[in-house]
Design a protein around this motif. Structure first.
Motif, PDB file in Angstrom:
ATOM      1  N   GLU A  32       2.127 -11.732   7.016  1.00  0.00           N
ATOM      2  CA  GLU A  32       1.612 -12.901   6.529  1.00  0.00           C
ATOM      3  C   GLU A  32       2.523 -13.254   5.554  1.00  0.00           C
ATOM      4  N   PRO A  33       2.820 -14.384   5.400  1.00  0.00           N
ATOM      5  CA  PRO A  33       3.197 -14.737   4.177  1.00  0.00           C
ATOM      6  C   PRO A  33       2.910 -14.307   2.592  1.00  0.00           C
ATOM      7  N   PHE A  34       4.126 -13.977   1.871  1.00  0.00           N
ATOM      8  CA  PHE A  34       3.884 -12.899   1.056  1.00  0.00           C
ATOM      9  C   PHE A  34       5.109 -13.502  -0.227  1.00  0.00           C
ATOM     10  N   LEU A  35       6.546 -13.757   0.335  1.00  0.00           N
ATOM     11  CA  LEU A  35       7.284 -14.020  -1.090  1.00  0.00           C
ATOM     12  C   LEU A  35       6.946 -15.016  -1.418  1.00  0.00           C
ATOM     13  N   GLY A  58       0.907  -1.066   0.467  1.00  0.00           N
ATOM     14  CA  GLY A  58      -0.011   0.393   0.139  1.00  0.00           C
ATOM     15  C   GLY A  58       0.998   1.092   0.565  1.00  0.00           C
ATOM     16  N   VAL A  59       2.115   1.261  -0.980  1.00  0.00           N
ATOM     17  CA  VAL A  59       3.293   2.305  -0.653  1.00  0.00           C
ATOM     18  C   VAL A  59       3.684   2.776  -2.263  1.00  0.00           C
ATOM     19  N   GLU A  60       3.516   3.655  -2.375  1.00  0.00           N
ATOM     20  CA  GLU A  60       4.783   4.517  -3.659  1.00  0.00           C
ATOM     21  C   GLU A  60       6.173   3.528  -3.890  1.00  0.00           C
ATOM     22  N   TYR A  61       6.005   3.677  -4.816  1.00  0.00           N
ATOM     23  CA  TYR A  61       7.381   3.297  -4.503  1.00  0.00           C
ATOM     24  C   TYR A  61       7.899   4.250  -5.399  1.00  0.00           C
ATOM     25  N   GLY A  62       9.543   5.195  -4.791  1.00  0.00           N
ATOM     26  CA  GLY A  62      10.316   5.805  -5.330  1.00  0.00           C
ATOM     27  C   GLY A  62       9.721   7.286  -4.157  1.00  0.00           C
ATOM     28  N   LYS A  63       9.033   6.939  -2.647  1.00  0.00           N
ATOM     29  CA  LYS A  63       8.892   8.313  -1.986  1.00  0.00           C
ATOM     30  C   LYS A  63       9.436   8.154  -0.496  1.00  0.00           C
ATOM     31  N   ASP A  64       9.390   6.897  -0.293  1.00  0.00           N
ATOM     32  CA  ASP A  64      10.062   7.147   0.927  1.00  0.00           C
ATOM     33  C   ASP A  64      11.417   6.436   1.133  1.00  0.00           C
ATOM     34  N   GLU A  65      12.455   6.914   1.570  1.00  0.00           N
ATOM     35  CA  GLU A  65      13.596   6.204   1.703  1.00  0.00           C
ATOM     36  C   GLU A  65      13.636   4.523   2.118  1.00  0.00           C
ATOM     37  N   LYS A  66      12.585   4.709   3.130  1.00  0.00           N
ATOM     38  CA  LYS A  66      12.826   3.661   4.157  1.00  0.00           C
ATOM     39  C   LYS A  66      12.242   2.381   3.597  1.00  0.00           C
ATOM     40  N   ARG A 109      11.935 -10.216   6.936  1.00  0.00           N
ATOM     41  CA  ARG A 109      11.973  -9.024   8.111  1.00  0.00           C
ATOM     42  C   ARG A 109      11.739  -7.549   8.146  1.00  0.00           C
ATOM     43  N   TYR A 110      12.710  -7.936   6.569  1.00  0.00           N
ATOM     44  CA  TYR A 110      12.410  -6.308   6.041  1.00  0.00           C
ATOM     45  C   TYR A 110      10.558  -5.422   5.623  1.00  0.00           C
ATOM     46  N   GLY A 111       9.801  -6.851   4.979  1.00  0.00           N
ATOM     47  CA  GLY A 111       8.995  -6.373   5.082  1.00  0.00           C
ATOM     48  C   GLY A 111       7.734  -6.572   6.462  1.00  0.00           C
ATOM     49  N   TYR A 112       8.211  -7.570   6.934  1.00  0.00           N
ATOM     50  CA  TYR A 112       7.647  -7.265   8.402  1.00  0.00           C
ATOM     51  C   TYR A 112       7.460  -5.806   8.635  1.00  0.00           C
ATOM     52  N   THR A 113       9.207  -5.181   9.049  1.00  0.00           N
ATOM     53  CA  THR A 113       9.371  -4.222  10.026  1.00  0.00           C
ATOM     54  C   THR A 113       8.930  -2.990   9.020  1.00  0.00           C
ATOM     55  N   PHE A 114       8.898  -3.110   7.765  1.00  0.00           N
ATOM     56  CA  PHE A 114       8.520  -1.539   6.742  1.00  0.00           C
ATOM     57  C   PHE A 114       7.039  -1.169   6.375  1.00  0.00           C
ATOM     58  N   LEU A 115       7.225  -2.344   6.012  1.00  0.00           N
ATOM     59  CA  LEU A 115       5.851  -2.545   5.097  1.00  0.00           C
ATOM     60  C   LEU A 115       4.487  -2.987   6.039  1.00  0.00           C
ATOM     61  N   GLY A 116       4.873  -3.830   7.241  1.00  0.00           N
ATOM     62  CA  GLY A 116       3.647  -4.127   7.561  1.00  0.00           C
ATOM     63  C   GLY A 116       3.229  -5.424   7.314  1.00  0.00           C
ATOM     64  N   PHE A 117       4.115  -6.279   6.161  1.00  0.00           N
ATOM     65  CA  PHE A 117       3.777  -8.064   6.077  1.00  0.00           C
ATOM     66  C   PHE A 117       3.340  -8.905   7.278  1.00  0.00           C
TER      67      PHE A 117
END
Ligand code: ATP
Ligand code: MG
Length: 871
Positions: free
Chosen positions: A331-334, A270-278, A321-329
């Motif tokens: 549940e399994p997504f990969l 639910g984010v746009e790529y290129g808007k927030d470095e994190k 972990r990156y998905g979990y912490t920064f994108l709120g994933f």
């Protein structure tokens, strides 16, 4: 130009220059103790450079799947943070094995980049090796001269050993190199700072695209360089960086190689790529890592707890972990990203397409289990952060890292959110301790080869012989901890080296009168290495090499049976069954295969039936050596992935309609030799992978014999009944009836006790106290009596100190009114229990206790009475 056309153009260009286009080698390296994953296009050609093997074609080109996450080339920490290093990337390469050299390599590179791909000539810089005194090497003036044909002097730059002397690892083929860098910055910036100042300065838009390595040396274990007999060209160009340059992008992730993945992740988060470095970094990490994960699994490396498997597990966890912490994933997504990958590599790397469901399943299971550990780790962190302390101890951070897979930065992040700090120095100290521990445990030093007789290649004779007369080519010393061993290479050998799941042969080498035991045989690349505990006194003499034949034959039974089993599994379960691992030795065969459900007993029986049928058909072995891959494919051979160019493909057939496999192992001449097969276990070995263990020939015989012996023993015990089954049935029946009878008697006895107790009420104030010390038939009976009395006697206080089959047991039962009045059975029983060295509890109205000391029953009752009388 889209990336698919870029790849094609590269390959066509070199095909026109008489190069043979070969497939990528698997990303997971086998039979090489110095390398876990392919880290450069040249890995699969190592033996050609070293002269261990002669290339069929002197000019070769390909696109190679590479992984740089361990060892000498490890880019993992950069990945996602920067925009041009990946874990898995494709390396486009062209090679000359003792054919053309610097001139052609340089001219063709220039022609392709500026002619075919039309990249701007004035944006290129070439670097050349400046020389190095400590290595006694001069500047590469040749390369410089060739570049000056195309580039002005100020764009041909000197480079140090670090950048311009390429080595794949601590040892092995190497040489000076010449890199092409491209400046992709906008003109306005180029005007301000000249590109030459930014070459090799980690600038994201001034990047190295192509490295031309001139392989001339072999780095020995002692650090010195040895001249190779011939000169070779080894080039590697980053496909994703090339796409960035050609497509006019500023980041590899902006090309069509990555955009579909990037956009999918962004949308899901639910984010746009290129808007927030994190969040951008997280999206890049995930888009990068899924490629590494999928390709390694496709090439047969499952995530696991050690070595290559652990590297993959860590990459997968990093992505989660990156998905979990920064994108709120949460549940399994990969695993959902596999569709995009398959689409992208369709027609390029078929191994992905063919195994999509399997790979997705493995990834999903890994994700689930890591998310669970993450959760547990977070809970643990919760209890820590809710305390008073303001720091998280180094040892705690390490435990989180070690058992929960929490990287230190995640712990630090959570700590900060809770106004705490992490003792990072303490953490590093713990890490160091662990590192040293594993280092000293696994440290092995390998000496250089000592040549005894000239010759590079070993002739393998083991398909037809188990004995041979030969010479020692070379030997070396290997030290692990304080244990010294030696490795010997022979000119010709009947010893099979461990590979394809089949164990290495053992046996002995005889030189004159001296016999040297061979404890194992392993492969190192294509070398067959014999492991011995001591060296022969006479190294020069003729060697008689003798394989332990009975062990070999038993092993062959199991290997051929594995092929029959594989085919039967596909017949019974379906074509999705693929080999995922195998172990074959003289005792058992173990076969891992992709399948999603537990096999039913019927399926197992059916598989056994088919295999045993094929054994009885006594099918003759049909062995074909040196079969071209395409032909093998036409024959219907299974397991085509994992072959590398130049491997001689051997096809093993037992009935062309039944079992055709690529295999380098040794086999029975006829299936009848196997005798029979018995599956002894079936279970899960990893997500989506089942494991079968089976025995054949003498071991199968032993298996059945043991069952028969068991039956014989039972018959003996039952005095040889006419009908064993009937007699066991009767036994069971009689036993049941006896139990019932006993239970009736117990109840009768309990009833008598109850009546006797009812008649023995003593008044203690308004309480009706009943006490009993004596035997009870069972704990159940005691409970029954206690509840009956509660119903039948008002204001009851019941204390029982029983001997139940010689074990002390206590019971306290109180009337409800007394409980309301403040009495508690728990308290009473606890005091009583101390007398029998035991403990127990229950509810306020009813409690029981067991103990160890039968002699304390009287004392227990006494204590109980005192409490009641005092109350
Ligand atoms: P760099 O200095 O940029 O890390 P390198 O010197 O490690 O590159 P080489 O080992 O010479 O690179 O590999 C050959 C080519 O492969 C490089 O020119 C580059 O285009 C590409 N390459 C190397 N490492 C990576 C990576 N981690 N991800 C993507 N491409 C890479
Ligand atoms: Mg690098």
């Amino acid at each position: 130009m889209d990336s698919k056309s870029i790849r094609k153009t590269f390959l066509n260009f070199f095909e026109e220059k008489s190069h043979k286009i070969v497939p990528s080698a698997p990303i997971v390296v086998q039979n090489d103790p110095t390398l876990m994953f392919t880290n450069a296009g040249m890995n699969q050609f190592k033996d050609f450079f070293l002269g261990n093997k002669v290339a069929e074609s002197k000019r070769v080109a390909d696109t190679q799947k590479c992984l740089r996450v361990s060892g000498k080339h490890n880019d993992l920490e950069e990945v996602g943070i920067d925009t041009y290093h990946h874990t898995m990337f494709e390396m486009l390469g062209n090679w000359s094995f003792g054919d053309y050299f610097k001139k052609e390599a340089i001219e063709w590179a220039w022609e392709l980049l500026t002619g075919e791909f039309k990249l701007p000539k004035d944006r290129f810089y070439a670097t050349i090796f400046e020389g190095d005194e400590s290595e006694n090497l001069d500047q590469d003036v040749e390369a410089k001269e060739f570049w000056l044909q195309f580039l002005p002097e100020d764009r041909v730059l000197n480079g140090s050993k670090k950048d311009n002397f390429w080595e794949m690892g601590d040892t092995g083929p190497c040489g000076p190199c010449s890199e092409l860098h491209i400046d992709l910055r906008p003109q306005s910036e180029v005007d301000k700072i000249p590109g030459r100042d930014l070459v090799n300065q980690d600038h994201p838009q001034v990047v190295e695209v192509w490295n031309l390595v001139f392989i001339q040396y072999n780095r020995l274990a002692n650090g010195t360089l040895e001249n190779l007999p011939e000169k070779h060209v080894d080039t590697g160009m980053g496909f994703e960086r090339l796409a960035m340059a050609i497509q006019g992008k500023q980041s590899n992730y902006d090309t069509d190689v990555f955009q579909p993945l990037i956009q999918w992740v962004a949308k899901k988060g639910g984010v746009e790529y290129g808007k927030d470095e994190k969040t951008d970094i997280a999206i890049r990490v995930i888009s990068d890592h899924i490629r590494a994960i999928a390709f390694t699994i496709a090439d047969g490396q499952l995530p696991s707890n050690n070595k290559a498997g652990y590297v993959i597990r860590r990459i997968l966890r990093r992505a989660v972990r990156y998905g979990y912490t920064f994108l709120g994933f949460k549940e399994p997504f990969l695993h959902e990203m596999l569709d995009i990958l398959v689409d992208q590599f369709d027609g390029v790397f078929p191994e992905l397409t063919g195994q999509k469901d399997f790979i997705a399943k493995v990834i999903k299971e890994e994700e689930l289990s890591f998310l669970r550990t993450l959760d547990n780790g977070l809970k643990k962190l919760d209890t820590i952060t809710s305390g008073d302390s303001k720091t998280i101890e180094g040892s705690t951070a390490f435990e989180l890292y070690d058992t929960y897979g929490f990287p230190i930065d995640l712990t630090a992040l959570i700590a900060r959110e809770n106004g705490m700090e992490v003792d990072e120095a303490g953490f590093q100290k713990e890490m160091e301790v662990q590192k040293n521990r594993s280092k000293s445990a696994g440290k092995q030093t390998t000496g250089d080869w000592n040549v005894v007789h000239e010759g590079d290649e070993t002739k393998f004779l083991g398909y037809t012989q188990t004995q041979a007369t030969t010479n020692i080519l070379r030997y070396r010393e290997v030290k692990q901890k304080d244990k010294k061993q030696y490795q010997i290479v022979l000119e010709a050998t009947p010893f099979y080296a461990e590979s394809g799941g089949q164990v290495g042969d053992t046996g002995y080498l005889q030189i004159g009168e001296e016999k040297i035991e061979v404890v194992d045989t392993k492969k190192e690349n294509d070398l067959i290495v014999h492991f011995v505990k001591k060296l022969p006194t006479n190294m020069q003499g003729e060697v008689k090499a003798v394989v332990n034949e009975s062990k070999r034959r038993l092993t062959e039974n199991n290997h051929s049976a594995t092929h029959l089993l594989h085919a039967a599994l596909r017949q019974v379960l379906g074509d999705h069954v693929q080999q995922k691992g195998s172990l074959v030795n003289e005792k058992i065969l173990r076969f891992d295969f992709s399948h999603f459900a537990k096999m039913t007993e019927e399926e197992i029986a059916e598989v056994e039936k088919i295999v045993n049928q094929k054994i009885r058909e006594n099918i003759a072995l049909d062995e074909k050596q040196n079969v071209p891959i395409a032909e093998a494919q036409e024959m219907g051979a299974m397991a085509l992935f994992g072959e590398k160019y130049g491997d001689f493909v051997r096809v093993i057939t037992f009935d062309p309609q039944y079992s055709v496999e690529l295999c380098g192992g040794t086999h029975v001449p006829r299936t009848g030799n196997i005798g029979m097969l018995k599956i002894v276990s079936e279970g899960s070995s990893a997500a989506g992978v089942r494991r079968i263990e089976a025995v054949t020939s003498v071991e199968a015989e032993r298996f059945y014999q043991q069952k028969l012996d068991l039956i014989a023993e039972l018959e003996e015990m039952l005095k040889h009944p006419k009908d064993l089954k009937k007699s066991v049935e009767n036994l069971v029946k009689e036993n049941l009836a006896a139990q019932k009878k006993l239970e009736q008697l117990n109840q009768q006895q309990a009833g008598q006790i109850k009546n006797q107790l009812k008649a023995s009420v003593q008044k203690v104030g308004d309480k009706n106290l009943i006490t009993y010390k004596g035997e009870f038939p069972s704990a159940d009976n005691m409970k029954q009596v206690a509840f009956d009395l509660k119903r039948e006697v008002d204001n009851l206080v019941l204390l029982i100190a029983a001997d139940i089959e010689s074990k002390p047991m206590l019971t306290v039962m109180l009337a409800d009114e007394l409980v309301k009045g403040g009495m508690n059975a728990n308290e009473i029983i606890r005091k009583m229990a101390s007398a029998i060295k035991g403990g127990g509890g229950g509810q306020p109205f009813y409690a029981t206790a067991g103990g160890k000391d039968l002699s304390g029953l009287d004392e227990a009752l006494k204590i109980g009475k005192e409490v009641v009388e005092g109350a």
